[in-house]
Design a protein around this motif. Structure first.
Motif, mmCIF file in Angstrom:
data_model
loop_
_atom_site.group_PDB
_atom_site.id
_atom_site.type_symbol
_atom_site.label_atom_id
_atom_site.label_comp_id
_atom_site.label_asym_id
_atom_site.label_seq_id
_atom_site.Cartn_x
_atom_site.Cartn_y
_atom_site.Cartn_z
ATOM 1 N N ALA A 1 -90.053 28.116 53.066
ATOM 2 C CA ALA A 1 -90.230 26.667 53.257
ATOM 3 C C ALA A 1 -88.968 25.914 52.843
ATOM 4 O O ALA A 1 -88.612 24.890 53.442
ATOM 5 C CB ALA A 1 -91.432 26.166 52.457
ATOM 6 N N ALA A 2 -88.267 26.440 51.845
ATOM 7 C CA ALA A 2 -87.010 25.813 51.423
ATOM 8 C C ALA A 2 -85.957 25.981 52.522
ATOM 9 O O ALA A 2 -85.138 25.092 52.751
ATOM 10 C CB ALA A 2 -86.527 26.429 50.114
ATOM 11 N N LEU A 3 -86.009 27.137 53.203
ATOM 12 C CA LEU A 3 -85.050 27.367 54.293
ATOM 13 C C LEU A 3 -85.311 26.438 55.473
ATOM 14 O O LEU A 3 -84.395 26.047 56.191
ATOM 15 C CB LEU A 3 -85.131 28.825 54.771
ATOM 16 N N LEU A 4 -86.589 26.083 55.654
ATOM 17 C CA LEU A 4 -86.901 25.140 56.733
ATOM 18 C C LEU A 4 -86.297 23.774 56.430
ATOM 19 O O LEU A 4 -85.847 23.065 57.319
ATOM 20 C CB LEU A 4 -88.425 24.999 56.891
ATOM 21 N N ARG A 5 -86.280 23.430 55.154
ATOM 22 C CA ARG A 5 -85.728 22.126 54.764
ATOM 23 C C ARG A 5 -84.207 22.168 54.720
ATOM 24 O O ARG A 5 -83.549 21.180 54.982
ATOM 25 C CB ARG A 5 -86.267 21.708 53.391
ATOM 26 N N ASN A 6 -83.662 23.301 54.325
ATOM 27 C CA ASN A 6 -82.208 23.427 54.168
ATOM 28 C C ASN A 6 -81.688 24.650 54.910
ATOM 29 O O ASN A 6 -81.433 25.685 54.301
ATOM 30 C CB ASN A 6 -81.857 23.572 52.674
ATOM 31 N N PRO A 7 -81.542 24.559 56.212
ATOM 32 C CA PRO A 7 -81.108 25.731 56.996
ATOM 33 C C PRO A 7 -79.756 26.293 56.527
ATOM 34 O O PRO A 7 -79.457 27.451 56.792
ATOM 35 C CB PRO A 7 -81.023 25.203 58.428
ATOM 36 N N ASN A 8 -78.980 25.479 55.792
ATOM 37 C CA ASN A 8 -77.689 25.988 55.299
ATOM 38 C C ASN A 8 -77.854 27.170 54.349
ATOM 39 O O ASN A 8 -76.916 27.922 54.116
ATOM 40 C CB ASN A 8 -76.929 24.896 54.534
ATOM 41 N N TRP A 9 -79.035 27.294 53.763
ATOM 42 C CA TRP A 9 -79.265 28.392 52.821
ATOM 43 C C TRP A 9 -79.566 29.718 53.532
ATOM 44 O O TRP A 9 -79.674 30.763 52.903
ATOM 45 C CB TRP A 9 -80.434 28.065 51.881
ATOM 46 N N LYS A 10 -79.728 29.653 54.864
ATOM 47 C CA LYS A 10 -80.122 30.881 55.588
ATOM 48 C C LYS A 10 -79.071 31.986 55.447
ATOM 49 O O LYS A 10 -79.398 33.157 55.398
ATOM 50 C CB LYS A 10 -80.357 30.571 57.068
ATOM 51 N N ARG A 11 -77.812 31.575 55.396
ATOM 52 C CA ARG A 11 -76.737 32.574 55.295
ATOM 53 C C ARG A 11 -76.883 33.385 53.995
ATOM 54 O O ARG A 11 -76.812 34.614 53.996
ATOM 55 C CB ARG A 11 -75.379 31.869 55.334
ATOM 56 N N ASP A 12 -77.117 32.673 52.879
ATOM 57 C CA ASP A 12 -77.299 33.364 51.587
ATOM 58 C C ASP A 12 -78.561 34.221 51.604
ATOM 59 O O ASP A 12 -78.594 35.316 51.047
ATOM 60 C CB ASP A 12 -77.415 32.341 50.445
ATOM 61 N N CYS A 13 -79.578 33.699 52.247
ATOM 62 C CA CYS A 13 -80.839 34.455 52.332
ATOM 63 C C CYS A 13 -80.599 35.757 53.099
ATOM 64 O O CYS A 13 -81.113 36.812 52.732
ATOM 65 C CB CYS A 13 -81.907 33.599 53.011
ATOM 66 N N TRP A 14 -79.808 35.665 54.140
ATOM 67 C CA TRP A 14 -79.489 36.839 54.946
ATOM 68 C C TRP A 14 -78.812 37.904 54.083
ATOM 69 O O TRP A 14 -79.124 39.091 54.156
ATOM 70 C CB TRP A 14 -78.628 36.399 56.134
ATOM 71 N N ASN B 1 -92.346 46.488 35.471
ATOM 72 C CA ASN B 1 -93.022 47.781 35.264
ATOM 73 C C ASN B 1 -92.316 48.921 36.003
ATOM 74 O O ASN B 1 -92.967 49.714 36.693
ATOM 75 C CB ASN B 1 -94.487 47.720 35.716
ATOM 76 N N GLY B 2 -91.006 48.950 35.918
ATOM 77 C CA GLY B 2 -90.245 50.034 36.551
ATOM 78 C C GLY B 2 -89.990 49.834 38.039
ATOM 79 O O GLY B 2 -89.340 50.663 38.669
ATOM 80 N N ILE B 3 -90.494 48.738 38.609
ATOM 81 C CA ILE B 3 -90.290 48.481 40.049
ATOM 82 C C ILE B 3 -89.130 47.488 40.200
ATOM 83 O O ILE B 3 -89.079 46.479 39.486
ATOM 84 C CB ILE B 3 -91.566 47.874 40.686
ATOM 85 N N LYS B 4 -88.226 47.778 41.123
ATOM 86 C CA LYS B 4 -87.076 46.879 41.341
ATOM 87 C C LYS B 4 -87.558 45.543 41.908
ATOM 88 O O LYS B 4 -88.421 45.521 42.801
ATOM 89 C CB LYS B 4 -86.105 47.480 42.363
ATOM 90 N N VAL B 5 -86.968 44.462 41.390
ATOM 91 C CA VAL B 5 -87.368 43.122 41.848
ATOM 92 C C VAL B 5 -86.127 42.319 42.270
ATOM 93 O O VAL B 5 -85.209 42.132 41.475
ATOM 94 C CB VAL B 5 -88.104 42.340 40.735
ATOM 95 N N LEU B 6 -86.137 41.877 43.523
ATOM 96 C CA LEU B 6 -85.075 40.987 44.017
ATOM 97 C C LEU B 6 -85.695 39.635 44.355
ATOM 98 O O LEU B 6 -86.905 39.552 44.598
ATOM 99 C CB LEU B 6 -84.452 41.567 45.283
ATOM 100 N N SER B 7 -84.862 38.629 44.409
ATOM 101 C CA SER B 7 -85.371 37.290 44.736
ATOM 102 C C SER B 7 -84.509 36.647 45.805
ATOM 103 O O SER B 7 -83.302 36.873 45.858
ATOM 104 C CB SER B 7 -85.328 36.386 43.501
ATOM 105 N N THR B 8 -85.163 35.829 46.607
ATOM 106 C CA THR B 8 -84.410 35.025 47.574
ATOM 107 C C THR B 8 -85.097 33.677 47.748
ATOM 108 O O THR B 8 -86.069 33.370 47.048
ATOM 109 C CB THR B 8 -84.247 35.763 48.924
ATOM 110 N N TYR B 9 -84.601 32.893 48.681
ATOM 111 C CA TYR B 9 -85.161 31.561 48.925
ATOM 112 C C TYR B 9 -86.578 31.642 49.469
ATOM 113 O O TYR B 9 -86.918 32.572 50.208
ATOM 114 C CB TYR B 9 -84.294 30.822 49.958
ATOM 115 N N HIS B 10 -87.366 30.645 49.140
ATOM 116 C CA HIS B 10 -88.681 30.525 49.761
ATOM 117 C C HIS B 10 -88.460 30.070 51.211
ATOM 118 O O HIS B 10 -87.641 29.177 51.458
ATOM 119 C CB HIS B 10 -89.505 29.480 48.994
#
Ligand code: URA
Length: 258
Positions: free
Chosen positions: A229-242, A218-227
């Motif tokens: 809880a997923a970062l807690l399981r896979n700390p390697n994803w923190k860099r991409d999340c950052w 609806n005209g609002i910008k939407v970005l996505s990143t890791y959940h």
């Protein structure tokens, strides 16, 4: 404690965070719950219908099953009052608390998660468990506090044993989030995880593809990143999340200046 015991304990804590006090391999869909709308309606939703059909189905469900006119709410408080006793789907029977949302009602940024977990269900607030603490740290890293943003979920009630939300539950609950967005009028939305992003955008994309682009709702910008809880399981994803949250903050800053 030996290293391996420590790792197992940590892994079990992660499981508990995500699934509550319940260990499982594969969950069969529960046969216990019956919905009151027609079988055809459920099938339309389960098979992934077009946006127009989804809107019609959501309207049918809301017209038929929910008499209070929450659509007329002028504020989040009013909306909460009209919705927190919701029994539109069977999660109304199994929840402890309706987890409406928390934060600044005039926030420029809205964060959307999937559904309440065990801690959220007990306390009535989104992201208050271990994943929530990590989310607070992520916000802090981009100079934001929980109180600066608004945080809500696709589902307002906890699915039993933290199983994945069913399409019909997301469909039934979605009008509440839609109304929250209409009232908050955020400039930007950050979806936490694939499920939240696909539900908001009505897409079926991988998180990789969702993260790559800036979408619009609806005209609002939407970005996505890791959940978180997923970062807690896979700390390697923190860099991409950052990288994702830096992009989110820089876009937010640009949009607020305009
Ligand atoms: N996970 C979510 O998606 N939302 C919460 O509120 C808590 C955990």
């Amino acid at each position: 404690m030996s290293d391996i015991k420590k790792q197992i304990t940590e892994a079990l804590k992660d499981q508990q965070e995500i699934f509550g006090n319940f260990l499982y391999g594969k969950l069969e869909p529960s046969k216990k719950y019956t919905y009151t709308h027609s079988k055809e309606t459920a099938e339309v939703i389960e098979t992934g219908a077009s946006w127009q059909v989804r809107e019609k189905v959501a309207k049918d469900i809301n017209d038929n099953l929910f008499l209070e006119d929450f659509q007329k709410s002028k504020s989040l408080d009013e909306l909460y009052n009209l919705t927190h006793e919701c029994q539109k789907c069977p999660l109304g029977k199994t929840r402890t608390k309706f987890v409406f949302g928390v934060g600044n009602p005039d926030a420029d940024a809205l964060l959307i998660g999937e559904a309440p977990g065990a801690d959220e269900d007990r306390l009535g607030e989104p992201f208050v468990g271990r994943a929530g603490k990590l989310l607070n740290d992520i916000l802090k890293a981009i100079n934001l506090k929980r109180e600066d943003v608004y945080i809500a979920n696709i589902l307002k009630c906890r699915p039993p044993n933290n199983r994945d939300p069913l399409p019909i539950e997301m469909e039934t609950c979605f009008p509440y989030l839609q109304k929250q967005i209409e009232l908050i009028k955020p400039k930007i939305i950050l979806c936490l995880g694939r499920v939240a992003a696909n539900a908001l955008l009505n897409k079926k994309l991988s998180l990789g593809d969702l993260r790559k682009s800036v979408f619009e709702y609806n005209g609002i910008k939407v970005l996505s990143t890791y959940h978180p809880a997923a970062l807690l399981r896979n700390p390697n994803w923190k860099r991409d999340c950052w990288e994702d949250v830096k992009k989110f903050k820089s876009l937010l800053d640009q949009l607020v200046v305009v």
